[in-house]
Design a protein around this motif. Structure first.
Motif, PDB file in Angstrom:
ATOM      1  N   GLN A  71       0.820  -1.206   0.000  1.00  0.00           N
ATOM      2  CA  GLN A  71       0.000   0.000   0.000  1.00  0.00           C
ATOM      3  C   GLN A  71       0.854   1.256   0.000  1.00  0.00           C
ATOM      4  O   GLN A  71       0.562   2.229  -0.693  1.00  0.00           O
TER       5      GLN A  71
ATOM      6  N   GLU B 153       0.884   4.124  -2.861  1.00  0.00           N
ATOM      7  CA  GLU B 153       0.612   5.537  -2.568  1.00  0.00           C
ATOM      8  C   GLU B 153       1.756   6.423  -3.065  1.00  0.00           C
ATOM      9  O   GLU B 153       1.521   7.509  -3.585  1.00  0.00           O
ATOM     10  N   GLN B 154       2.986   5.962  -2.898  1.00  0.00           N
ATOM     11  CA  GLN B 154       4.138   6.735  -3.373  1.00  0.00           C
ATOM     12  C   GLN B 154       4.105   6.868  -4.894  1.00  0.00           C
ATOM     13  O   GLN B 154       4.380   7.941  -5.443  1.00  0.00           O
TER      14      GLN B 154
ATOM     15  N   GLU C 218       1.446   6.754  -6.765  1.00  0.00           N
ATOM     16  CA  GLU C 218       0.323   7.628  -7.119  1.00  0.00           C
ATOM     17  C   GLU C 218       0.687   9.094  -6.925  1.00  0.00           C
ATOM     18  O   GLU C 218       0.387   9.942  -7.769  1.00  0.00           O
ATOM     19  N   ARG C 219       1.362   9.396  -5.790  1.00  0.00           N
ATOM     20  CA  ARG C 219       1.791  10.778  -5.557  1.00  0.00           C
ATOM     21  C   ARG C 219       2.802  11.220  -6.610  1.00  0.00           C
ATOM     22  O   ARG C 219       2.768  12.365  -7.081  1.00  0.00           O
TER      23      ARG C 219
END
Length: 213
Positions: A133, A137-138, A140-141
């Protein structure tokens, strides 16, 4: 078909394991596999023990009902779990699952060896999920960040000076002087154009000038 023998390594109740696996076999989703199964062992009567099964996607809580005729299943996915732990007691151990929301799920009387292996497997799966996860998230950012424009300096182009020897000045135009005959013909034509002489006079004088050439 799930093989039963691999879930009997720590003295699990064979009958309980067989019953649970028979039900779970139809509940597993695509690419889901069971990792470990622990069977409750109550200190007095252990006819209808609860079971906890771990897969790579969730935790199953299996509780016999209707005197063992049926079985209730509850499951909780790894994304819904905050942490797991276990606590050794006089009679077995407690396995504790702390969900992201709601009350803790506590199962008592898990044999100590099974409780330790259950915790170890659950902890590894939970940490693996959290790491995936975090990486997602990294990414996506990183994908949402605007791409910084790269400024390329423009190099000023300075024309090279030609060597002095390479410069050739234009040749001077030398005006050729008219000869006497041409000059006389030009003046004669001017007189004729101004109608100061007649055409007969112009032709006669022109002939004289040419004869003298």
């Amino acid at each position: 078909m799930i093989l039963i023998d691999r879930f009997l390594s720590d003295e699990q109740d064979p009958k309980a394991v067989e019953k649970v696996l028979g039900k779970l076999n139809d509940m597993l989703t695509t690419n889901e596999e069971l990792i470990y199964l622990a069977v409750q062992k109550k200190p007095a009567v252990n006819l209808l023990p609860d079971c906890i099964a771990l897969s790579n996607k969730r935790i199953f809580y299996c509780e016999p009902a209707n005197f063992g005729i049926t079985m209730n299943f509850k499951d909780i996915s790894w994304k819904s779990i905050k942490e797991v732990s276990f606590k050794e007691e006089l009679f077995g151990s407690k396995f504790i699952c702390v969900p992201q929301h709601g009350e803790n799920i506590i199962t008592e009387y898990i044999p100590k060896v099974q409780a330790r292996k259950l915790y170890q497997a659950a902890y590894e799966q939970l940490e693996g999920y959290k790491e995936q996860q975090l990486l997602a998230e990294q990414e996506e950012r990183r994908a949402q960040q605007p791409v910084a424009a790269i400024e390329i300096p423009v190099q000023e182009i300075i024309p090279e000076e030609l060597p002095a020897a390479a410069f050739v000045p234009p040749a001077a135009v030398v005006e050729e002087q008219e000869d006497e005959t041409t000059l006389k013909l030009r003046k004669l034509k001017t007189l004729y154009d101004k109608q100061l002489i007649t055409q007969e006079e112009y032709e006669a004088k022109k002939a004289d000038i040419l004869d003298s050439f």
